[in-house]
Design a protein around this motif. Structure first.
Motif, PDB file in Angstrom:
ATOM      1  N   LEU A 143      38.712  33.835  31.267  1.00  0.00           N
ATOM      2  CA  LEU A 143      39.713  34.096  32.298  1.00  0.00           C
ATOM      3  C   LEU A 143      39.833  35.583  32.603  1.00  0.00           C
ATOM      4  CD1 LEU A 143      42.593  31.621  31.361  1.00  0.00           C
ATOM      5  CD2 LEU A 143      41.001  31.466  33.282  1.00  0.00           C
ATOM      6  N   ASP A 144      39.654  36.423  31.572  1.00  0.00           N
ATOM      7  CA  ASP A 144      39.714  37.864  31.792  1.00  0.00           C
ATOM      8  C   ASP A 144      38.493  38.331  32.586  1.00  0.00           C
ATOM      9  OD1 ASP A 144      42.146  38.361  30.480  1.00  0.00           O
ATOM     10  OD2 ASP A 144      41.152  38.337  28.533  1.00  0.00           O
ATOM     11  N   ALA A 145      37.334  37.759  32.280  1.00  0.00           N
ATOM     12  CA  ALA A 145      36.116  38.115  33.016  1.00  0.00           C
ATOM     13  C   ALA A 145      36.234  37.686  34.482  1.00  0.00           C
ATOM     14  CB  ALA A 145      34.900  37.457  32.375  1.00  0.00           C
ATOM     15  N   VAL A 146      36.657  36.462  34.688  1.00  0.00           N
ATOM     16  CA  VAL A 146      36.822  35.950  36.053  1.00  0.00           C
ATOM     17  C   VAL A 146      37.889  36.740  36.795  1.00  0.00           C
ATOM     18  CG1 VAL A 146      37.591  33.984  37.424  1.00  0.00           C
ATOM     19  CG2 VAL A 146      36.015  33.630  35.536  1.00  0.00           C
ATOM     20  N   GLY A 147      38.997  37.023  36.103  1.00  0.00           N
ATOM     21  CA  GLY A 147      40.110  37.725  36.739  1.00  0.00           C
ATOM     22  C   GLY A 147      39.730  39.116  37.192  1.00  0.00           C
ATOM     23  N   PHE A 148      39.039  39.858  36.329  1.00  0.00           N
ATOM     24  CA  PHE A 148      38.680  41.222  36.704  1.00  0.00           C
ATOM     25  C   PHE A 148      37.609  41.225  37.789  1.00  0.00           C
ATOM     26  CE2 PHE A 148      36.635  45.391  36.152  1.00  0.00           C
ATOM     27  CZ  PHE A 148      37.760  46.206  36.244  1.00  0.00           C
ATOM     28  N   ALA A 149      36.623  40.329  37.676  1.00  0.00           N
ATOM     29  CA  ALA A 149      35.586  40.239  38.705  1.00  0.00           C
ATOM     30  C   ALA A 149      36.202  39.917  40.065  1.00  0.00           C
ATOM     31  CB  ALA A 149      34.563  39.175  38.323  1.00  0.00           C
ATOM     32  N   ALA A 150      37.155  39.004  40.079  1.00  0.00           N
ATOM     33  CA  ALA A 150      37.819  38.633  41.333  1.00  0.00           C
ATOM     34  C   ALA A 150      38.666  39.784  41.861  1.00  0.00           C
ATOM     35  CB  ALA A 150      38.685  37.397  41.117  1.00  0.00           C
ATOM     36  N   LEU A 151      39.332  40.513  40.959  1.00  0.00           N
ATOM     37  CA  LEU A 151      40.172  41.635  41.373  1.00  0.00           C
ATOM     38  C   LEU A 151      39.333  42.730  42.016  1.00  0.00           C
ATOM     39  CD1 LEU A 151      42.856  43.170  41.447  1.00  0.00           C
ATOM     40  CD2 LEU A 151      42.422  43.888  39.077  1.00  0.00           C
ATOM     41  N   ALA A 154      38.031  41.561  45.410  1.00  0.00           N
ATOM     42  CA  ALA A 154      39.088  41.518  46.421  1.00  0.00           C
ATOM     43  C   ALA A 154      39.471  42.917  46.882  1.00  0.00           C
ATOM     44  CB  ALA A 154      40.306  40.786  45.857  1.00  0.00           C
ATOM     45  N   VAL A 155      39.599  43.848  45.942  1.00  0.00           N
ATOM     46  CA  VAL A 155      39.938  45.230  46.289  1.00  0.00           C
ATOM     47  C   VAL A 155      38.832  45.835  47.161  1.00  0.00           C
ATOM     48  CG1 VAL A 155      40.200  47.555  45.343  1.00  0.00           C
ATOM     49  CG2 VAL A 155      41.433  45.656  44.309  1.00  0.00           C
ATOM     50  N   HIS A 156      37.595  45.614  46.752  1.00  0.00           N
ATOM     51  CA  HIS A 156      36.455  46.112  47.523  1.00  0.00           C
ATOM     52  C   HIS A 156      36.484  45.570  48.958  1.00  0.00           C
ATOM     53  CE1 HIS A 156      32.161  47.144  48.295  1.00  0.00           C
ATOM     54  NE2 HIS A 156      32.227  46.055  49.036  1.00  0.00           N
ATOM     55  N   ASN A 157      36.663  44.275  49.102  1.00  0.00           N
ATOM     56  CA  ASN A 157      36.642  43.663  50.429  1.00  0.00           C
ATOM     57  C   ASN A 157      37.810  44.135  51.292  1.00  0.00           C
ATOM     58  OD1 ASN A 157      34.328  42.255  49.835  1.00  0.00           O
ATOM     59  ND2 ASN A 157      35.390  40.387  49.231  1.00  0.00           N
TER      60      ASN A 157
END
Length: 222
Positions: A143-151, A154-157
């Motif tokens: 969940l931490d890996a998925v959460g940070f990758a998604a964050l 999202a910030v990049h986009n």
């Protein structure tokens, strides 16, 4: 195109020619033959380099994903920061030629099939970051890996869309500040603990820091 042009510049010229045609006469109404003629290459060369009309729109992403895989395969002292730097590399690429990036964005927004492929492409970046973090930090909660990758994605986009939707320049420093904030919010920034010079190490970690990252930092200090 001259014979002395580099492979990357030659590909960029084809991409630019295709996007110009898509913008003027529509994606569906533009043929591969027209793109090849406008770019000064043969039809067979186009198919060998890109595969199809939709592939030419996303050609940059294929190159970037390969580059990021190579970058993340190297040694990195801080895996979380490595993911942020990978995001920066993508942004710098598109910010280097914002007009071309805006033309691509306009074409994609107007074609449902391209919008669907764009969603899949964004997920490929997110999955790459997720898989890298799990590999670089054994024991990391998925969940931490998925959460940070998604964050990070999202910030990049969010910052990239500011560049694509307006005529103003959005420097890479805007994304860098946003990613620094993401590191802090996730509890994995480099300044999250204090170093001591004697045998006693006292460290303060945010409660939200993933256990795998906490273990990594303690191991590096002991």
């Amino acid at each position: 195109m001259s014979e002395t042009s580099s492979p990357s510049s030659a590909r960029n010229a084809v991409v630019a020619a295709a996007l110009d045609l898509f913008a003027r006469q529509g994606f569906e109404s533009t043929s591969v033959d027209q793109i090849a003629q406008a770019a000064g290459i043969s039809r067979s060369t186009f198919f060998r380099q890109f595969g199809g009309k939709d592939d030419v729109v996303f050609a940059d992403h294929e190159v970037l994903l390969d580059q990021l895989r190579e970058y993340l395969a190297g040694e990195h002292a801080n895996p979380w920061e490595a993911v942020c730097e990978a995001s920066m590399q993508v942004y710098r690429h598109f910010a280097a030629d914002p007009e071309l990036a805006r033309r691509r964005y306009a074409v994609v927004r107007g074609v449902p099939a391209l919008r669907d492929r764009e969603i899949v492409t964004v997920f490929r970046y997110e999955r790459l970051f997720d898989e890298y973090l799990r590999s670089a930090l054994p024991g990391l909660d998925p969940l931490d890996a998925v959460g940070f990758a998604a964050l990070v994605t999202a910030v990049h986009n969010h910052v990239l869309r500011q560049l694509l939707r307006g005529p103003k320049k959005v420097p890479a420093s805007v994304l860098r500040r946003a990613l620094d904030d993401a590191l802090v919010r996730f509890g994995v920034d480099n300044g999250a603990h204090e170093e001591a010079d004697d045998d006693l190490v006292v460290a303060v970690f945010p409660r939200r820091m993933p256990p795998a990252e906490l273990a990594r930092r303690l191991q590096s200090e002991l």
